[in-house]
Design an enzyme around this catalytic site. Structure first.
Site, PDB file in Angstrom:
ATOM      1  N   HIS A  32      -4.328  -4.656  -2.157  1.00 57.34           N
ATOM      2  CA  HIS A  32      -4.659  -4.298  -0.774  1.00 57.34           C
ATOM      3  C   HIS A  32      -4.854  -2.799  -0.581  1.00 57.34           C
ATOM      4  CE1 HIS A  32      -2.687  -8.321   0.733  1.00 57.34           C
ATOM      5  NE2 HIS A  32      -3.849  -8.496   0.128  1.00 57.34           N
TER       6      HIS A  32
ATOM      7  N   VAL B  31       0.840  -1.206   0.000  1.00 63.02           N
ATOM      8  CA  VAL B  31       0.000   0.000   0.000  1.00 63.02           C
ATOM      9  C   VAL B  31       0.872   1.253   0.000  1.00 63.02           C
ATOM     10  CG1 VAL B  31      -1.906  -1.165   1.196  1.00 63.02           C
ATOM     11  CG2 VAL B  31      -0.165   0.013   2.556  1.00 63.02           C
TER      12      VAL B  31
HETATM   13  P1  OAD Z   1       5.621 -10.430   4.933  1.00 67.47           P
HETATM   14  O1  OAD Z   1       6.189  -9.585   6.033  1.00 67.47           O
HETATM   15  O2  OAD Z   1       4.726 -11.547   5.309  1.00 67.47           O
HETATM   16  O3  OAD Z   1       6.815 -11.051   4.056  1.00 67.47           O
HETATM   17  C1  OAD Z   1       7.860 -10.246   3.567  1.00 67.47           C
HETATM   18  C2  OAD Z   1       8.808 -11.146   2.801  1.00 67.47           C
HETATM   19  O4  OAD Z   1       9.824 -10.331   2.220  1.00 67.47           O
HETATM   20  C3  OAD Z   1       9.516 -12.201   3.659  1.00 67.47           C
HETATM   21  O5  OAD Z   1       9.372 -13.476   3.046  1.00 67.47           O
HETATM   22  C4  OAD Z   1      10.988 -11.741   3.644  1.00 67.47           C
HETATM   23  O6  OAD Z   1      11.894 -12.842   3.690  1.00 67.47           O
HETATM   24  C5  OAD Z   1      11.070 -11.009   2.336  1.00 67.47           C
HETATM   25  N1  OAD Z   1      12.114  -9.977   2.228  1.00 67.47           N
HETATM   26  C6  OAD Z   1      12.561  -9.123   3.181  1.00 67.47           C
HETATM   27  N2  OAD Z   1      13.494  -8.295   2.701  1.00 67.47           N
HETATM   28  C7  OAD Z   1      13.648  -8.602   1.376  1.00 67.47           C
HETATM   29  C8  OAD Z   1      14.459  -8.090   0.313  1.00 67.47           C
HETATM   30  N3  OAD Z   1      15.295  -7.079   0.486  1.00 67.47           N
HETATM   31  N4  OAD Z   1      14.339  -8.656  -0.912  1.00 67.47           N
HETATM   32  C9  OAD Z   1      13.479  -9.710  -1.122  1.00 67.47           C
HETATM   33  N5  OAD Z   1      12.697 -10.231  -0.149  1.00 67.47           N
HETATM   34  C10 OAD Z   1      12.771  -9.684   1.080  1.00 67.47           C
HETATM   35  O7  OAD Z   1       4.913  -9.420   3.917  1.00 67.47           O
HETATM   36  P2  OAD Z   1       3.883  -9.723   2.741  1.00 67.47           P
HETATM   37  O8  OAD Z   1       4.128 -11.059   2.129  1.00 67.47           O
HETATM   38  O9  OAD Z   1       3.880  -8.534   1.854  1.00 67.47           O
HETATM   39  O10 OAD Z   1      -1.903  -7.417   4.176  1.00 67.47           O
HETATM   40  O11 OAD Z   1       2.521  -9.769   3.558  1.00 67.47           O
HETATM   41  C11 OAD Z   1       1.328  -9.972   2.858  1.00 67.47           C
HETATM   42  C12 OAD Z   1       0.205  -9.189   3.509  1.00 67.47           C
HETATM   43  O12 OAD Z   1       0.182  -9.482   4.915  1.00 67.47           O
HETATM   44  C13 OAD Z   1       0.376  -7.680   3.455  1.00 67.47           C
HETATM   45  O13 OAD Z   1      -0.039  -7.117   2.234  1.00 67.47           O
HETATM   46  C14 OAD Z   1      -0.526  -7.243   4.588  1.00 67.47           C
HETATM   47  C15 OAD Z   1      -0.136  -8.246   5.645  1.00 67.47           C
HETATM   48  O14 OAD Z   1      -1.113  -8.516   6.599  1.00 67.47           O
HETATM   49  C16 OAD Z   1      -2.793  -6.450   4.429  1.00 67.47           C
HETATM   50  O15 OAD Z   1      -2.513  -5.441   5.021  1.00 67.47           O
HETATM   51  C17 OAD Z   1      -4.157  -6.762   3.894  1.00 67.47           C
END
Ligand code: OAD
Length: 252
Positions: free
Chosen positions: A118, A102
């Site tokens: 989202h 977002v």
């Molecule tokens: P997460 O916090 O669940 O996952 C973030 C991912 O990014 C992890 O797997 C990390 O290992 C990876 N990561 C961190 N730094 C990185 C980098 N420099 N390069 C590549 N990867 C990296 O976040 P999301 O998967 O985005 O929903 O979470 C999904 C949803 O959960 C969000 O959109 C939000 C949350 O609840 C809502 O707000 C509706």
């Protein structure tokens, strides 16, 4: 990091790519991810901040949190990964960028078209009349901002727990996943559905699914390959291959 011969070959030939991004793509811009020891959900309670009932109980608290996040996001700059995807959009005819984020950093980097699953923290809307407000500010004394048209409460245009995703946007994302040759899954833990189902559909339809993440995730065993490392370092390598291939095609 070496890119596998299979992926290099695909990048050189493909004209249909779909990308799903999560909060990890913005980590190198200084924006916290959600999960893990340093994640937002380790410090804040989603049930008090990211659902409609919590908002109705205490809109001031919810707005205080989103105002803080808006400030962090507006001070952050798009990183090399966001910029690499902007260039990829110019190189691929059928390119679809789907994001769970977002933070608006894809658009600020220059992406022309982003499917936001989202929502977007840059926007708010009135819970009474639905009017959108571009940049509401907290009213005096920490009160939640109100609609200029009807005086109703404004809420951030983000999806909260228990809420439906925008269905047209979601359908478009699934359609792009179904038809692409190459699917990139960048910086997401793959734990939140329906977004996490999009790469699975791509794989079922025969697309080559590549995960880019600093660590293995729930999705890893269902992907064609995982590139372990930072998005800001890996995505520019992929775009370089695409650019070189296109240069080669123009000269042949
Ligand atoms: P997460 O916090 O669940 O996952 C973030 C991912 O990014 C992890 O797997 C990390 O290992 C990876 N990561 C961190 N730094 C990185 C980098 N420099 N390069 C590549 N990867 C990296 O976040 P999301 O998967 O985005 O929903 O979470 C999904 C949803 O959960 C969000 O959109 C939000 C949350 O609840 C809502 O707000 C509706």
């Amino acid at each position: 990091m070496t890119i596998s011969p299979r992926l290099t070959e695909l990048l050189e030939a493909t004209d249909s790519v779909c990308v799903l991004t999560g909060s990890g793509i913005s980590a190198e811009s200084g924006i916290a991810t959600f999960r893990g020891p340093e994640g937002l959900w380790a410090k804040f309670k989603p049930q008090e901040l990211a659902n409609f009932d919590a908002f109705m109980r205490n809109p001031e608290l919810v707005w205080e949190w989103y105002t803080y996040r808006k400030t962090v996001m507006s001070q952050a700059q798009p990183n090399a990964a966001h910029h690499a995807l902007v260039e990829m959009e110019t190189l691929i005819t059928d390119f679809t960028l789907v994001t769970q984020n977002v933070d608006n950093l894809h658009a600020r980097a220059g992406a022309k078209r982003v499917l936001e699953l989202h929502g977007n923290l840059e926007r708010s809307y009135c819970i009474e009349c639905g009017l959108f407000a571009a940049d509401p500010i907290l009213a005096a004394k920490g009160e939640a901002p109100r609609c200029t048209q009807c005086g109703g409460l404004l809420r951030p245009d983000v999806i909260w727990f228990g809420e439906l995703l925008p269905q047209m946007v979601l359908q478009e994302a699934f359609r792009a996943a179904e038809r692409c040759d190459l699917f990139l899954c960048v910086g997401t833990s793959g734990l939140v559905y329906p977004a996490a189902g999009i790469p699975l559909v791509a794989r079922e339809q025969g697309s080559y699914v590549v995960e880019v993440n600093t660590e293995p995730t729930e999705l890893s065993r269902r992907c064609s390959e995982t590139l372990l490392g930072k998005a800001g370092e890996i995505l520019p390598l992929l775009t370089n291959i695409l650019r070189d291939a296109q240069g080669g095609r123009q000269h042949s």
